[in-house]
Enzyme design. Structure first.
Site, PDB file in Angstrom:
ATOM      1  N   ARG A  53      39.374  48.395  16.988  1.00  0.00           N
ATOM      2  CA  ARG A  53      39.703  48.049  15.340  1.00  0.00           C
ATOM      3  C   ARG A  53      40.654  47.050  15.276  1.00  0.00           C
ATOM      4  O   ARG A  53      41.569  46.743  15.960  1.00  0.00           O
ATOM      5  CB  ARG A  53      39.461  49.353  14.442  1.00  0.00           C
ATOM      6  CG  ARG A  53      39.902  50.489  15.166  1.00  0.00           C
ATOM      7  CD  ARG A  53      41.765  50.551  15.345  1.00  0.00           C
ATOM      8  NE  ARG A  53      42.079  50.168  14.085  1.00  0.00           N
ATOM      9  CZ  ARG A  53      43.422  49.666  14.145  1.00  0.00           C
ATOM     10  NH1 ARG A  53      44.083  49.529  15.127  1.00  0.00           N
ATOM     11  NH2 ARG A  53      44.116  49.453  13.070  1.00  0.00           N
ATOM     12  N   GLY A  54      40.932  46.813  13.796  1.00  0.00           N
ATOM     13  CA  GLY A  54      42.221  45.902  13.370  1.00  0.00           C
ATOM     14  C   GLY A  54      41.449  44.720  13.267  1.00  0.00           C
ATOM     15  O   GLY A  54      40.620  44.234  14.288  1.00  0.00           O
ATOM     16  N   ALA A  55      41.883  43.742  12.360  1.00  0.00           N
ATOM     17  CA  ALA A  55      40.767  42.425  12.107  1.00  0.00           C
ATOM     18  C   ALA A  55      41.121  41.657  13.136  1.00  0.00           C
ATOM     19  O   ALA A  55      40.068  41.028  13.714  1.00  0.00           O
ATOM     20  CB  ALA A  55      41.500  41.808  10.788  1.00  0.00           C
ATOM     21  N   ASP A 247      43.157  42.213   6.357  1.00  0.00           N
ATOM     22  CA  ASP A 247      41.891  41.998   6.813  1.00  0.00           C
ATOM     23  C   ASP A 247      41.107  40.815   6.358  1.00  0.00           C
ATOM     24  O   ASP A 247      40.284  40.381   6.942  1.00  0.00           O
ATOM     25  CB  ASP A 247      40.815  43.522   6.634  1.00  0.00           C
ATOM     26  CG  ASP A 247      41.384  44.431   7.490  1.00  0.00           C
ATOM     27  OD1 ASP A 247      42.232  45.112   7.321  1.00  0.00           O
ATOM     28  OD2 ASP A 247      40.655  44.524   8.675  1.00  0.00           O
ATOM     29  N   ASN A 257      43.185  45.075   2.324  1.00  0.00           N
ATOM     30  CA  ASN A 257      43.748  45.773   3.639  1.00  0.00           C
ATOM     31  C   ASN A 257      43.250  47.272   3.646  1.00  0.00           C
ATOM     32  O   ASN A 257      42.422  47.495   2.471  1.00  0.00           O
ATOM     33  CB  ASN A 257      45.264  45.725   3.687  1.00  0.00           C
ATOM     34  CG  ASN A 257      45.921  46.208   4.915  1.00  0.00           C
ATOM     35  OD1 ASN A 257      45.548  45.919   6.090  1.00  0.00           O
ATOM     36  ND2 ASN A 257      46.827  47.333   5.148  1.00  0.00           N
TER      37      ASN A 257
HETATM   38  O1  MRU Z   1      39.750  50.195   9.699  1.00  0.00           O
HETATM   39  P1  MRU Z   1      40.758  49.423  10.663  1.00  0.00           P
HETATM   40  O2  MRU Z   1      41.554  50.519  11.356  1.00  0.00           O
HETATM   41  O3  MRU Z   1      40.029  48.301  11.478  1.00  0.00           O
HETATM   42  O4  MRU Z   1      41.421  48.645   9.633  1.00  0.00           O
HETATM   43  C1  MRU Z   1      43.039  48.151  10.078  1.00  0.00           C
HETATM   44  C2  MRU Z   1      43.649  47.476   8.961  1.00  0.00           C
HETATM   45  O5  MRU Z   1      43.526  47.752   7.812  1.00  0.00           O
HETATM   46  C3  MRU Z   1      44.731  46.617   9.501  1.00  0.00           C
HETATM   47  O6  MRU Z   1      45.980  46.928   8.410  1.00  0.00           O
HETATM   48  C4  MRU Z   1      44.278  45.320   9.336  1.00  0.00           C
HETATM   49  O7  MRU Z   1      43.109  45.246  10.152  1.00  0.00           O
HETATM   50  C5  MRU Z   1      45.292  44.260   9.819  1.00  0.00           C
HETATM   51  S1  MRU Z   1      45.480  44.453  11.300  1.00  0.00           S
HETATM   52  C6  MRU Z   1      46.619  43.451  12.143  1.00  0.00           C
END
Ligand code: MRU
Length: 366
Positions: A53-55, A247, A257
């Site tokens: 996960r994480g963008a 995101d 985000n």
């Molecule tokens: O739902 P997730 O865990 O994928 O959400 C991640 C986030 O909201 C992060 O802050 C975002 O992806 C930025 S990552 C560098």
């Protein structure tokens, strides 16, 4: 970054190039395990179930997923099906669509026999670029943290610089370094005295589980707080700056985000605390300008709200129910912070005001 002294990335190509492996983030912080993804379906499942996960990491996993699909069937039809399958896994982070389009643009003009290899090469370029962009964000953010340190009154010079972050925008959310946490790692490695307030980040607790895990492994002093504590800490002068990730960022600087980010931005504004958003350009969606109206917000399972996962006394990872039988839940996974609440965007090209004019100036070539 380091886990018990060993450097890791979140995703890597297996020897032979016919599978990729990832760290299984659903098991952290209690179990460190890796998972091999051998086909497009497995890559899509890993994104959907938040093994990854994480963008930025979602984008890179999507790119490798398309490579795996092309290894099985390089036809136009198979490319289209795999693109749609991967793109549908998580709707908010624009990096996914961006990375899939990059692979598609690269392979579409090629004869089918050459497509899988071209997808492998381009996915690896995307992964390496992500590492470089995140490290550059770290360097630009380090300069800001140094400024924050220098601006403090002399009576506070011995105290740590207090930073607050939400969700996990660290190396686990990218290939390496992270976005919001990259400046923190750079500052820690440069010997600055910093301390991080880590929002637990309900409902999935990426802060309490992943950010705390990362910071702990790198030896960065931190404290986990409930999501509701940030405003109180700001009112009492315990937060020098907020740094979060994104995101999807509009061309005008609105930032989408993890749910709850907007509330932190409001509290920061009310207390005169600077609110920074760190993001690579792969997160900018130039096609939209109004984040609230135009960014699709993922609605996730309501059991993430009504239940919580953790480690039991017997070390078993388990879920327990929080709310009464029959109570409804609602689970929007992201929210939008309007550009007017953002002090600055920290990108790989430098620091930008959260405005169309400033972003366009920085990315005149895009
Ligand atoms: O739902 P997730 O865990 O994928 O959400 C991640 C986030 O909201 C992060 O802050 C975002 O992806 C930025 S990552 C560098």
């Amino acid at each position: 970054m380091n886990i018990d002294g060993k450097a890791w990335r979140t995703i890597w190509l297996e020897p032979g190039g016919r599978a990729v492996s990832v760290i299984d983030q659903t098991q952290l912080p209690h179990n460190f395990t890796t998972l091999k993804l051998s086909n497009c379906q497995e890559a899509a499942n890993a994104i959907r179930t938040m093994v990854v996960r994480g963008a930025p990491l979602i984008g890179v996993t999507g790119a490798y997923g398309l490579m795996l699909a092309l290894q099985a069937d390089p036809s136009d039809a198979a490319l289209e099906v795999a693109f749609e399958q991967l793109n549908a896994t998580r709707p908010t982070a624009v990096n996914l669509r961006w990375a899939l389009q990059r692979i598609q643009n690269k392979v579409k003009p090629l004869p089918p026999a050459e497509r899988a290899e071209a997808a492998r090469a381009e996915s690896t370029v995307i992964a390496e670029e992500d590492v470089a962009m995140c490290e550059a964000i770290g360097n630009h953010g380090l300069a800001i943290i140094k400024q924050l340190a220098a601006a403090r009154p002399s009576v506070r010079q011995q105290d740590p610089i207090q930073l607050l972050t939400h969700c996990n925008a660290g190396w686990l959310a990218t290939v390496d370094w992270g976005t919001a946490l990259a400046p923190i790692y750079k500052a820690h490695r440069a010997g600055l005295n910093i301390h991080v307030w880590v929002d637990e980040t309900r409902p999935r607790n990426q802060g309490a589980s992943l950010t705390a895990y990362e910071l702990g492994r790198e030896g960065v002093p931190h404290t986990v707080i409930v999501d509701n504590a940030g405003g109180h800490l700001m009112q009492h002068g315990h937060v020098d700056a907020v740094i979060v990730g994104s995101d999807r960022t509009t061309g005008c600087g609105d930032v989408c985000n993890k749910i709850g980010t907007y509330l932190k931005a409001l509290a920061a504004r009310d207390n005169g605390v600077p609110f920074y958003v760190a993001l690579p350009s792969s997160t900018i969606d130039w096609s939209i300008s109004d984040g609230i109206a135009e960014i699709p917000i993922e609605a996730r399972s309501t059991t993430e709200v009504t239940h919580i996962q953790g480690r039991l006394a017997n070390n078993e990872i388990s879920q327990v129910q929080l709310s009464p039988d029959g109570s409804e839940g609602f689970n929007p996974a992201f929210d939008v912070t309007p550009a007017r609440l953002v002090t600055a965007l920290i990108t790989e090209r430098g620091v930008s005001a959260a405005s169309k004019k400033s972003l366009k100036k920085l990315y005149a070539d895009t």
